[in-house]
Design a protein around this motif. Sequence first.
Motif, PDB file in Angstrom:
ATOM      1  N   ALA A   6      52.324  43.964  15.314  1.00  0.00           N
ATOM      2  CA  ALA A   6      52.442  42.690  16.022  1.00  0.00           C
ATOM      3  C   ALA A   6      53.833  42.498  16.611  1.00  0.00           C
ATOM      4  N   LEU A   7      54.830  43.231  16.094  1.00  0.00           N
ATOM      5  CA  LEU A   7      56.202  43.082  16.545  1.00  0.00           C
ATOM      6  C   LEU A   7      56.643  44.181  17.501  1.00  0.00           C
ATOM      7  N   LYS A  66      66.629  45.184  17.898  1.00  0.00           N
ATOM      8  CA  LYS A  66      65.486  44.439  17.358  1.00  0.00           C
ATOM      9  C   LYS A  66      64.304  45.351  17.055  1.00  0.00           C
ATOM     10  N   VAL A 121      61.774  47.533  14.875  1.00  0.00           N
ATOM     11  CA  VAL A 121      61.154  47.146  13.609  1.00  0.00           C
ATOM     12  C   VAL A 121      61.007  48.361  12.692  1.00  0.00           C
ATOM     13  N   GLU A 141      64.244  44.524  10.635  1.00  0.00           N
ATOM     14  CA  GLU A 141      64.577  44.861  12.011  1.00  0.00           C
ATOM     15  C   GLU A 141      66.038  45.273  12.123  1.00  0.00           C
ATOM     16  N   SER A 167      51.136  43.495  10.545  1.00  0.00           N
ATOM     17  CA  SER A 167      52.412  42.799  10.719  1.00  0.00           C
ATOM     18  C   SER A 167      53.387  43.649  11.518  1.00  0.00           C
ATOM     19  N   LEU A 179      62.567  40.837   7.176  1.00  0.00           N
ATOM     20  CA  LEU A 179      61.568  39.992   7.805  1.00  0.00           C
ATOM     21  C   LEU A 179      60.450  39.614   6.837  1.00  0.00           C
ATOM     22  N   GLN A 180      60.018  40.585   6.030  1.00  0.00           N
ATOM     23  CA  GLN A 180      58.870  40.355   5.146  1.00  0.00           C
ATOM     24  C   GLN A 180      58.931  41.342   3.985  1.00  0.00           C
ATOM     25  N   ASP A 193      60.983  51.705  19.279  1.00  0.00           N
ATOM     26  CA  ASP A 193      60.706  50.281  19.095  1.00  0.00           C
ATOM     27  C   ASP A 193      60.307  49.988  17.654  1.00  0.00           C
ATOM     28  N   GLY A 194      59.827  51.004  16.963  1.00  0.00           N
ATOM     29  CA  GLY A 194      59.430  50.843  15.568  1.00  0.00           C
ATOM     30  C   GLY A 194      59.438  52.161  14.828  1.00  0.00           C
TER      31      GLY A 194
END
Length: 199
Positions: A35-36, A130, A132, A195, A32, A172-173, A100-101
């Motif tokens: 994927a973002l 944005k 993650v 995020e 998950s 998000l989850q 980015d993450g």
Amino acid sequence: MSDSKTIDVYNRQVDDYVALTENQLLNTAIASFTALIPPAGRILDLGCGPGNTAAFLQEQGFSVDAVDASREMVRVAETKFGVKAICAEFSDIDSSNEYDGIWANFSLLHAESDEFPQILSALYRALKQKGVFHIGMKRGEGASRDHLGRFYCYYSQEQLETYLQNAGFSMLQVRLGEGRGLAGTVDQWIEVLCEADKV
């Protein structure tokens, strides 16, 4: 993670930790998360441990900065998995709009509760718009040490989500579960994917 007793446990039991984590990588949480992340995106693996996750992320084409407070974990990351890791603590993260993450999988549970909000705010700043953030924690109340001597802070789902929202993250989850760790006990856990929604 500034608790010296906790760091010493990981330094002494690095081989046992490698064995424990070798078969725990390919799970729903990391799928998950990745994927973002945009292709070739930059990721901070915060509390990278022996480096197996960082190595997997690099194999997927991401640029990874791997960080851990245990010198032995950093050594194994480099020698076993070919990951160039840095020995540093949570409080050493000081960047802006860089990642980015951020992957913090069951590492920030070693942070003191009074440091936790500042750490989350620093991670929020380190993420791009944005960006993650994955965080895995043990669920519960208060703080304690396990029989190995490692320090833990525990949070309920509501508490953790509140801390994250106060730092600026959007949920998000959320995944809940239980599992057996290095100390041999079965503990309740929570994983949150969120995020940085910057304005």
